[in-house]
Design a protein around this motif. Structure first.
Motif, PDB file in Angstrom:
ATOM      1  N   CYS A  32       0.834  -1.213   0.000  1.00 41.32           N
ATOM      2  CA  CYS A  32       0.000   0.000   0.000  1.00 41.32           C
ATOM      3  C   CYS A  32       0.865   1.258   0.000  1.00 41.32           C
ATOM      4  O   CYS A  32       0.514   2.267  -0.628  1.00 41.32           O
ATOM      5  N   HIS A  67       0.663   3.951  -2.969  1.00 43.46           N
ATOM      6  CA  HIS A  67       0.405   5.357  -2.642  1.00 43.46           C
ATOM      7  C   HIS A  67       1.495   6.271  -3.198  1.00 43.46           C
ATOM      8  O   HIS A  67       1.201   7.312  -3.795  1.00 43.46           O
ATOM      9  N   LYS A  68       2.730   5.860  -3.032  1.00 45.35           N
ATOM     10  CA  LYS A  68       3.852   6.745  -3.380  1.00 45.35           C
ATOM     11  C   LYS A  68       4.184   6.699  -4.862  1.00 45.35           C
ATOM     12  O   LYS A  68       4.417   7.737  -5.498  1.00 45.35           O
ATOM     13  N   GLY A 107      -4.630   7.351  -3.519  1.00 48.31           N
ATOM     14  CA  GLY A 107      -4.728   7.825  -2.133  1.00 48.31           C
ATOM     15  C   GLY A 107      -5.093   6.720  -1.168  1.00 48.31           C
ATOM     16  O   GLY A 107      -6.188   6.708  -0.603  1.00 48.31           O
ATOM     17  N   HIS A 155      -3.917   4.535   2.264  1.00 49.66           N
ATOM     18  CA  HIS A 155      -3.029   4.571   3.423  1.00 49.66           C
ATOM     19  C   HIS A 155      -2.265   3.252   3.531  1.00 49.66           C
ATOM     20  O   HIS A 155      -2.793   2.186   3.189  1.00 49.66           O
ATOM     21  N   TYR A 156      -1.031   3.319   4.011  1.00 47.76           N
ATOM     22  CA  TYR A 156      -0.225   2.098   4.089  1.00 47.76           C
ATOM     23  C   TYR A 156      -0.792   1.070   5.062  1.00 47.76           C
ATOM     24  O   TYR A 156      -0.483  -0.107   4.982  1.00 47.76           O
ATOM     25  N   TYR A 166      -3.982   0.312   5.164  1.00 50.58           N
ATOM     26  CA  TYR A 166      -5.350   0.127   4.674  1.00 50.58           C
ATOM     27  C   TYR A 166      -5.939  -1.236   5.046  1.00 50.58           C
ATOM     28  O   TYR A 166      -7.076  -1.327   5.497  1.00 50.58           O
TER      29      TYR A 166
END
Length: 354
Positions: free
Chosen positions: A221, A225-226, A231, A233-234, A236
């Motif tokens: 995640c 995301h990066k 969008g 969250h790590y 998640y």
């Protein structure tokens, strides 16, 4: 919640569970999360993401233990009073400590909040746990009325609604009802044992798999995301208690520790009896979080430090030990005398009624 001469494997699990929760708070309650978000793939960020992954899984573990033991027990007024007074003791005492030391200021709203044992049922663990505790007698009636297949189907239906649809559709829920589902799972594991339930090797391998899957989801995640820009969250897939990986890890690790046949170890059971107290102290309020992680431990200043790992691990262990000692003192000086008097009054009243 109380110390008994139980097999100490599950009591050891209670200790490990609370250590995982404290580690989670080290990361998410200290101001480190925004720093991780800005530099996700540094060695320290990766360590922090994995170090703090298990807070919601820890909550699941804690309630599973309750379900496993309480499904064959009875809720009494004494047990409820112990729980409520336990919560209230730390809420009130810590609130006034911060007032008298000048760290925070007195306010009517904050004072009333300190006096109330329950202020939220959506996300606050302690208040929701107290309310859930009141449902246990009725949950036990339901459990005893269910056949094994019905019990399993009910768990399956609840997990489908909360964990599958909840993940896909983002359904809203509250901790009280989720704790009831965990209670159903814990009670099933106690009342309907299968032969494979007792395989330490199976649950050990399953726990390792669940842990690697959880950690893998965090890193995946973070990458999505990066690098891809979605969008997400790590945390998640482990961000809340109803997420599938949080449930899977909780069940597998609980079953592994249940099968650790280490007998009754007094020191383990004594330390485990204060595990909830560790939570009540170190996660007492927003003021406590700011004071502990910001003012005292200064977590943010260690983000780029080569000593981060040592600081993180040492802080978690030190907090656990200190809070345990404080709660042991409370038990000896306050809880035991109070409930010794309670028992005396109760027995006297019971004798008069006869």
């Amino acid at each position: 919640m109380t110390q008994t001469k139980r097999e100490s494997g599950i009591e050891l699990f209670r200790i490990v569970t609370m250590l995982v929760i404290v580690a989670h708070h080290y990361v998410v309650n200290s101001g480190l999360s925004p720093l991780i978000g800005n530099n996700m793939f540094s060695a320290n960020s990766i360590f922090l993401m994995l170090f703090g992954w298990g807070g919601k899984t820890g909550i699941n573990c804690f309630v599973l233990i309750t379900g496993y033991f309480m499904c064959t027990s009875n809720i009494t007024l004494k047990k409820i009073l112990k729980l409520v007074l336990w919560v209230e003791f730390y809420k009130v005492i810590i609130y006034f400590i911060f007032i008298f030391t000048g760290y925070s200021s007195f306010g009517i709203k904050t004072f009333i909040k300190a006096l109330l044992p329950v202020t939220s049922i959506a996300h606050g663990f302690t208040g929701a746990y107290i309310l859930f505790y009141l449902f246990i007698p009725f949950l036990n009636i339901l459990i005893r009325a269910l056949h094994k297949k019905q019990h399993l189907l009910l768990i399956g239906l609840c997990l489908f609604v909360y964990s599958v649809l909840g993940l896909v559709l983002g359904l809203e829920y509250n901790y009280v009802t989720w704790f009831a589902i965990l209670y159903l799972i814990g009670s099933y594991l106690r009342l309907h044992e299968e032969t494979w339930f007792n395989s330490k090797k199976f649950w050990g391998v399953a726990s390792v798999f669940a842990l690697l899957a959880s950690w893998g989801s965090v890193l995946a995640c973070a990458f999505i995301h990066k690098k891809i820009g979605l969008g997400i969250h790590y945390y998640y897939f482990v961000a809340d208690s109803h997420r599938p990986l949080a449930v899977l890890m909780a069940v597998c690790s609980f079953m592994y520790f249940k099968n650790l046949k280490i007998g009754y170890k007094p020191w383990i059971n004594t330390v485990a009896a204060s595990a909830f107290g560790v939570l009540l102290i170190h996660a007492n309020s927003d003021t406590m979080r700011q004071w502990l992680w910001g003012t005292i431990l200064k977590n943010v200043t260690f983000f780029d430090s080569k000593w981060l790992v040592l600081h993180a691990v040492g802080s978690v262990i030190a907090i656990y030990i200190l809070c345990t000692v404080i709660d042991m003192i409370r038990i000896q000086l306050i809880e035991k005398p109070v409930f010794k008097l309670y028992d005396k009054i109760y027995l006297k009243r019971k004798g008069e009624l006869k």
